[in-house]
Design an enzyme around this catalytic site. Structure first.
Site, PDB file in Angstrom:
ATOM      1  N   ALA A  65       0.872  -1.176   0.000  1.00 45.59           N
ATOM      2  CA  ALA A  65       0.000   0.000   0.000  1.00 45.59           C
ATOM      3  C   ALA A  65       0.905   1.221   0.000  1.00 45.59           C
ATOM      4  CB  ALA A  65      -0.876  -0.015   1.236  1.00 45.59           C
ATOM      5  N   GLY A 112       0.508  -4.946   0.881  1.00 43.24           N
ATOM      6  CA  GLY A 112      -0.660  -4.970  -0.009  1.00 43.24           C
ATOM      7  C   GLY A 112      -0.397  -5.719  -1.309  1.00 43.24           C
TER       8      GLY A 112
END
Ligand code: COA
Length: 260
Positions: free
Chosen positions: A66, A111
Site C-alpha cells: 500500500a 498490499g
C-alpha cells in the site's frame, strides 16, 4: 499525456492487467485501487475475457505494498476507509467468476502479497520476494493479509511472516504453499501465458462452478460444502459444454467449449 495507472491488453481470451507505477514500485494508492476495482468488474462482464493475468510494470516489483506516503497522514476513519477500499477490491478479485493468475515479477510486499493472495493462482519469478512488512511501519496488514495467509499456509508461517516482517524468497513461499509455481524470471511471462491460455480454452461455466465451490467451501462446514458441490455438479448437466466435453472424449477428439 500522463501514463494510465493500469495497462490493459487482451489476446485469445486472456486479459492482462499491468499496474503501472514503476517509479513507486507499483504501490497501491487510492487511484490504483479504484482502477483495479473497475478493471476487474469490467473483466467479469466482458464475455471475450476468460482468464485474467495480473502483474506489475517495470523490472523490480509486482506491488511493493500500500502507498506509504498516502497512508502516512490518514486519520483513523480514513485508515479504516482505505482498508475497506482495498479489501473490497480484493474480495471482488477472489470472487471473480473467471480464473485470475498473479504473475509475481518482483517484490510482492504488504498490499502486494495481499493482492496476489486474492488471485486464484500465483506464479512467481525465482527472483521475487514476498512478505508482510507492515510491522516495520507500526502497522498490521489491512487488506486481508492476516486472514488469507492464515488460510493459505497456516498459523505458524502467518505469524512468522507478519510478526517479523521479513521478506522471504519465492522458493520459500513455494514450500509454504503461498505460491503455486516458481519459474526462472526470464520464463515468467511465457509460463504464465501458457497456463492462462490453457485455462482460457477450458469450459467457462465449469471454471466458474469450481471457483464458486472453493470460495464457498472455504467458508462453511464440510457437510454444507459437499451439498454445494453436488448442486454445482448437477448444474453442469444443463450446459452445452458438458455435453460437448463428454461427447468429445467418447469420439476421441478435442472438445471446443463455448461457455453455454
Ligand atoms: N509506498 C510508497 N512508495 C513506495 C513503496 C510503498 N509501499 N515502496 C516503494 N516506494 C517508492 C520509494 O519511496 C521510492 O520512491 P522515490 O524514488 O520517490 O524515493 C521508489 O518507490 C523506489 O523504492 P526504493 O525504496 O528506492 O527501492 P529499493 O530497491 O531500494 O527497495 C523495497 C525496494 C521494496 C525493499 C523498498 O522500497 C521497501 O521497503 N518498500 C516498502 C515495502 C513495505 O513496507 N510495504 C508495505 C506497505 S504497508
Amino acid at each position: 499525456m500522463t501514463e494510465p495507472l493500469l495497462l490493459t491488453e487482451t489476446a485469445a481470451g486472456v486479459r492482462t492487467l499491468r499496474i503501472n507505477r514503476p517509479d513507486k514500485l507499483n504501490a497501491l494508492n487510492r487511484e490504483v485501487i479504484d482502477a483495479l476495482d473497475a478493471a476487474f468488474a469490467e473483466a467479469a462482464r466482458d464475455p471475450e475475457v476468460r482468464v485474467v493475468v495480473l502483474t506489475g510494470a517495470g523490472p523490480k516489483a509486482f506491488v511493493a505494498g500500500a502507498d506509504i506516503a498516502e497512508m502516512h497522514t490518514l486519520t483513523p476513519v480514513q485508515g479504516r476507509d482505505f482498508s475497506l477500499r482495498g479489501s473490497r477490491m480484493m474480495r471482488r478479485i477472489e470472487k471473480l467468476p473467471k480464473p485470475v493468475i498473479a504473475m509475481i515479477n518482483g517484490f510482492a510486499l504488504g498490499g502486494g502479497l495481499e493482492l496476489a493472495m486474492s488471485c486464484h493462482l500465483r506464479i512467481a519469478a525465482d527472483s521475487a520476494k514476498v512478505g508482510q512488512p507492515e510491522i516495520n511501519l507500526g502497522l498490521i496488514p489491512g487488506f486481508g493479509g492476516s486472514q488469507r495467509l492464515l488460510r493459505l499456509c497456516g498459523r505458524a508461517a502467518t505469524l512468522e511472516l507478519c510478526l517479523t516482517g521479513a521478506p522471504i524468497s519465492a522458493e520459500r513461499a513455494l514450500q509454504l504453499g503461498i505460491v503455486n509455481r516458481v519459474v526462472p524470471a526470464t520464463d515468467l511471462e511465457t509460463e504464465t501465458m501458457t497456463l492462462a491460455r490453457q485455462l482460457a480454452a477450458a469450459a467457462p461455466l465449469a471454471l466458474r462452478g469450481l471457483l464458486d465451490c472453493v470460495n464457498v467451501g472455504g467458508e462453511c462446514s464440510l457437510e454444507e460444502g459437499l451439498e454445494y458441490e453436488s448442486a454445482q455438479f448437477g448444474l453442469m448437466f444443463a450446459t452445452e459444454d458438458m455435453r460437448e466435453g463428454t461427447r468429445a472424449f467418447l469420439e476421441k477428439r478435442k472438445p471446443t467449449f463455448t461457455g453455454r
